[in-house]
Design an enzyme around this catalytic site. Structure first.
Site, PDB file in Angstrom:
ATOM      1  N   GLU A  47      43.775   5.745  40.082  1.00 19.10           N
ATOM      2  CA  GLU A  47      44.149   6.920  39.282  1.00 19.10           C
ATOM      3  C   GLU A  47      43.016   7.943  39.362  1.00 19.10           C
ATOM      4  OE1 GLU A  47      45.122   5.662  35.313  1.00 19.10           O
ATOM      5  OE2 GLU A  47      46.732   4.350  36.045  1.00 19.10           O
ATOM      6  N   PRO A  48      43.296   9.163  38.911  1.00 20.73           N
ATOM      7  CA  PRO A  48      42.218  10.169  38.946  1.00 20.73           C
ATOM      8  C   PRO A  48      40.970   9.687  38.206  1.00 20.73           C
ATOM      9  CG  PRO A  48      44.323  11.220  38.508  1.00 20.73           C
ATOM     10  CD  PRO A  48      44.581   9.742  38.499  1.00 20.73           C
ATOM     11  N   ALA A  82      40.292   6.399  37.495  1.00 21.81           N
ATOM     12  CA  ALA A  82      40.054   4.967  37.704  1.00 21.81           C
ATOM     13  C   ALA A  82      40.120   4.656  39.196  1.00 21.81           C
ATOM     14  CB  ALA A  82      41.089   4.137  36.953  1.00 21.81           C
ATOM     15  N   SER A 140      36.948   2.965  41.712  1.00 24.81           N
ATOM     16  CA  SER A 140      36.277   1.662  41.815  1.00 24.81           C
ATOM     17  C   SER A 140      36.456   0.871  40.523  1.00 24.81           C
ATOM     18  CB  SER A 140      34.778   1.871  42.074  1.00 24.81           C
ATOM     19  OG  SER A 140      34.584   2.625  43.245  1.00 24.81           O
ATOM     20  N   GLY A 149      27.858  15.404  74.524  1.00 28.14           N
ATOM     21  CA  GLY A 149      28.650  16.555  74.085  1.00 28.14           C
ATOM     22  C   GLY A 149      30.144  16.301  74.180  1.00 28.14           C
ATOM     23  N   GLU A 152      40.281   0.273  49.433  1.00 25.10           N
ATOM     24  CA  GLU A 152      40.349  -1.136  49.005  1.00 25.10           C
ATOM     25  C   GLU A 152      38.978  -1.686  48.617  1.00 25.10           C
ATOM     26  OE1 GLU A 152      43.204  -3.562  51.090  1.00 25.10           O
ATOM     27  OE2 GLU A 152      44.250  -1.781  51.796  1.00 25.10           O
TER      28      GLU A 152
HETATM   29  C1  LIG Z   1      43.180   7.542  52.605  1.00 26.58           C
HETATM   30  C2  LIG Z   1      43.150   6.746  51.337  1.00 26.58           C
HETATM   31  C3  LIG Z   1      44.175   5.836  51.081  1.00 26.58           C
HETATM   32  C4  LIG Z   1      44.206   5.123  49.881  1.00 26.58           C
HETATM   33  N1  LIG Z   1      45.276   4.306  49.592  1.00 26.58           N
HETATM   34  C5  LIG Z   1      45.387   3.765  48.354  1.00 26.58           C
HETATM   35  C6  LIG Z   1      46.584   3.067  47.964  1.00 26.58           C
HETATM   36  O1  LIG Z   1      47.524   2.929  48.743  1.00 26.58           O
HETATM   37  N2  LIG Z   1      46.672   2.580  46.695  1.00 26.58           N
HETATM   38  C7  LIG Z   1      45.654   2.725  45.793  1.00 26.58           C
HETATM   39  O2  LIG Z   1      45.810   2.261  44.668  1.00 26.58           O
HETATM   40  N3  LIG Z   1      44.496   3.372  46.138  1.00 26.58           N
HETATM   41  C8  LIG Z   1      44.348   3.895  47.388  1.00 26.58           C
HETATM   42  N4  LIG Z   1      43.191   4.568  47.742  1.00 26.58           N
HETATM   43  C9  LIG Z   1      42.113   4.714  46.765  1.00 26.58           C
HETATM   44  C10 LIG Z   1      40.841   3.951  47.148  1.00 26.58           C
HETATM   45  O3  LIG Z   1      41.020   2.591  46.971  1.00 26.58           O
HETATM   46  C11 LIG Z   1      39.718   4.545  46.278  1.00 26.58           C
HETATM   47  O4  LIG Z   1      39.431   5.832  46.811  1.00 26.58           O
HETATM   48  C12 LIG Z   1      38.468   3.691  46.283  1.00 26.58           C
HETATM   49  O5  LIG Z   1      38.696   2.483  45.613  1.00 26.58           O
HETATM   50  C13 LIG Z   1      37.267   4.412  45.616  1.00 26.58           C
HETATM   51  O6  LIG Z   1      37.624   5.008  44.417  1.00 26.58           O
HETATM   52  P1  LIG Z   1      37.228   6.547  44.150  1.00 26.58           P
HETATM   53  O7  LIG Z   1      37.693   7.308  45.349  1.00 26.58           O
HETATM   54  O8  LIG Z   1      37.777   6.956  42.835  1.00 26.58           O
HETATM   55  O9  LIG Z   1      35.663   6.592  44.147  1.00 26.58           O
HETATM   56  P2  LIG Z   1      34.675   6.295  42.901  1.00 26.58           P
HETATM   57  O10 LIG Z   1      35.052   5.005  42.259  1.00 26.58           O
HETATM   58  O11 LIG Z   1      34.589   7.500  42.050  1.00 26.58           O
HETATM   59  O12 LIG Z   1      33.297   6.074  43.650  1.00 26.58           O
HETATM   60  C14 LIG Z   1      32.500   7.141  44.138  1.00 26.58           C
HETATM   61  C15 LIG Z   1      31.212   6.550  44.693  1.00 26.58           C
HETATM   62  O13 LIG Z   1      30.500   5.854  43.655  1.00 26.58           O
HETATM   63  C16 LIG Z   1      30.275   4.524  44.048  1.00 26.58           C
HETATM   64  N5  LIG Z   1      30.351   3.631  42.902  1.00 26.58           N
HETATM   65  C17 LIG Z   1      31.323   3.571  41.951  1.00 26.58           C
HETATM   66  N6  LIG Z   1      31.044   2.606  41.071  1.00 26.58           N
HETATM   67  C18 LIG Z   1      29.902   2.004  41.469  1.00 26.58           C
HETATM   68  C19 LIG Z   1      29.102   0.934  40.979  1.00 26.58           C
HETATM   69  N7  LIG Z   1      29.455   0.218  39.910  1.00 26.58           N
HETATM   70  N8  LIG Z   1      27.966   0.605  41.648  1.00 26.58           N
HETATM   71  C20 LIG Z   1      27.614   1.300  42.774  1.00 26.58           C
HETATM   72  N9  LIG Z   1      28.316   2.326  43.280  1.00 26.58           N
HETATM   73  C21 LIG Z   1      29.464   2.673  42.650  1.00 26.58           C
HETATM   74  C22 LIG Z   1      31.362   4.213  45.058  1.00 26.58           C
HETATM   75  O14 LIG Z   1      31.024   3.121  45.884  1.00 26.58           O
HETATM   76  C23 LIG Z   1      31.464   5.522  45.794  1.00 26.58           C
HETATM   77  O15 LIG Z   1      30.472   5.590  46.769  1.00 26.58           O
HETATM   78  C24 LIG Z   1      43.142   5.266  48.958  1.00 26.58           C
HETATM   79  C25 LIG Z   1      42.088   6.158  49.239  1.00 26.58           C
HETATM   80  C26 LIG Z   1      42.093   6.898  50.397  1.00 26.58           C
HETATM   81  C27 LIG Z   1      40.966   7.870  50.641  1.00 26.58           C
END
Ligand SMILES: Cc1cc2nc3c(=O)[nH]c(=O)nc-3n(C[C@H](O)[C@H](O)[C@H](O)COP(=O)(O)OP(=O)(O)OC[C@H]3O[C@@H](n4cnc5c(N)ncnc54)[C@H](O)[C@@H]3O)c2cc1C
Length: 392
Positions: free
Chosen positions: A133-134, A136, A138, A350, A373
């Protein structure tokens, strides 16, 4: 299309009968349009249908439900093969099989399996899995989508972000909170999973995202506006879905590791062939030790990653705990894949920076494997937690 090095395992007859025709199909039907689809972002609907007929969309669905009935190791090999040709298609196949279908295989009861798995196994319906979610990512347990009880079942309200097959999906597995966590319980307590068809009223798709890579994979935000589902949509026990989510993600991570390896393998092959042909300072690039060592490093890292993927798959297929192994396989597969793509760009100089030579597409596609994931950092957290637990 060779493996990086000779595989240490022999493919079984079943694996050969799937992987052989699959390679032919990928070469003839998928490779020629991959560059153009990367440019246009067009979803390869007809290719998906043809792969559906070959069993690729029901890799681990039992044969009596219309699937190929394969194990996790073979599924990983299939994903690696596809990724070596078209990363976007690999993500479509991986997410459909590991996440949506994977969740149904983990948590659906017999009636739910009969209803949902046959059309998914043939790609008559594509599967999406909506956890993120926006607010939620990681921290998935922070999800705010709510499912409240109605007289017939539940009403789901909330929004989801980054959902693969968000637009083209025909079956959605959606995680939503049915209760606040009980005092003292884990925050993941109270989260439930639901399965619903894409045509359910109130399920709204946003605009497909414009991405760095994987452009012909469909990624879309979703809004659930009081989406009404019957009680039969609940997957597993109410409020207890997070354990299933963890199991689904462990399976998915094996697939994403394989995807990184497939992309890295394609990059290695391009770089190797280029290094044999291109001459500078009077000899082939491959004769310059600095270039040859890059190729050696790429091949070794990819092979190490493949062994971790196969180990995690074997543990999963044996019904053993594979949380640690899957996190390692995902971390190693994705990092080795991205590094191989980056090194391939360097070997091509290049030309590696030009679209025509494709290695830059592999890099852009592979980059997602370090994020989706569970990011690298989340895999490190899991690996450290699981390892330290063994010392306690
Ligand atoms: C192309 C694409 C396809 C996707 N497909 C799906 C799907 O089908 N279904 C679905 O549910 N989701 C999907 N996702 C979502 C994906 O799983 C999330 O983008 C991913 O889990 C990271 O969440 P976030 O983008 O909110 O990053 P954030 O959680 O905001 O993390 C940002 C940064 O902070 C770091 N961070 C966060 N918490 C910690 C911590 N405790 N310790 C250290 N570092 C931390 C992260 O590692 C990352 O580097 C997809 C994403 C993309 C880009």
């Amino acid at each position: 299309m060779p493996q990086t090095v000779t595989a240490w395992f022999e493919l079984t007859a079943d694996q050969r009968s799937l992987v052989g025709p699959l390679r032919e199909f990928l070469k003839a039907e998928v490779a020629p349009g991959a560059v153009q689809r990367d440019e246009t972002g067009e979803f390869p609907a007809s290719i998906v249908q043809e792969l559906g007929a070959m069993g690729v969309f029901g890799l681990q669905v039992p044969e009596e439900l219309g699937g190929a009935g394969l194990d996790t190791a073979t599924s990983a090999l299939v994903i690696e093969e596809i990724a070596a040709v078209d990363g976007s298609l690999a993500l479509t196949v991986a997410s459909h099989n590991s996440l949506c279908v994977g969740h149904l295989l983990v948590a659906a009861d017999a009636a739910q399996r009969r209803e949902w798995l046959p059309p998914l196994a043939t790609a008559e319906r594509l599967g999406a899995w909506a956890l993120t979610e926006p607010g939620a990512g990681s921290d998935a347990a922070a999800l705010a989508t709510k499912a409240t009880r109605t007289s017939e079942g539940y009403a789901i309200t909330g929004s989801k972000q980054f959902i693969t097959q968000g637009t083209v999906g025909g079956v959605y597995v959606v995680m939503a909170r049915t209760a606040e966590a009980a005092p003292g319980a884990a925050r993941s307590d109270g989260i439930s999973a639901f399965v619903l068809p894409g045509e359910t009223p109130g399920l709204m798709r946003g605009k497909p995202e414009k991405k760095l890579g994987l452009r012909s994979s469909d990624t879309t935000p979703l809004v659930f506006d009081g989406v009404r589902v019957g009680g039969g949509a609940l997957l597993g026990r109410e409020g207890a879905a997070f354990a299933d989510v963890a199991r689904v993600l462990s399976g998915g991570r094996i697939g994403i590791g394989a995807m990184g390896i497939g992309l890295g393998r394609a990059a290695l092959e391009k770089a190797g062939r280029y290094a044999l042909e291109r001459r500078q300072f009077g000899q082939a690039l491959a004769k310059h030790q600095a270039v040859a060592f890059k190729l050696a490093e790429m091949a070794t890292e990819l092979e190490a990653a493949r062994l971790l993927v196969m180990k995690a798959a074997a543990l999963r297929d044996a019904g053993r705990d594979h949380t640690l192994a899957a996190a390692m396989a995902k971390l190693k597969g994705s990092v080795a894949g991205v590094n191989a793509c980056d090194a391939a760009i360097q070997v091509l100089g290049g030309y590696g920076y030009l679209r025509d030579y494709e290695v830059e597409r592999y890099w852009r596609d592979a980059r997602l494997t370090r994020i989706g994931e569970g990011t690298d950092e989340i895999q490190h957290l899991i690996i450290a937690r699981e390892y330290l637990r063994q010392l306690e």
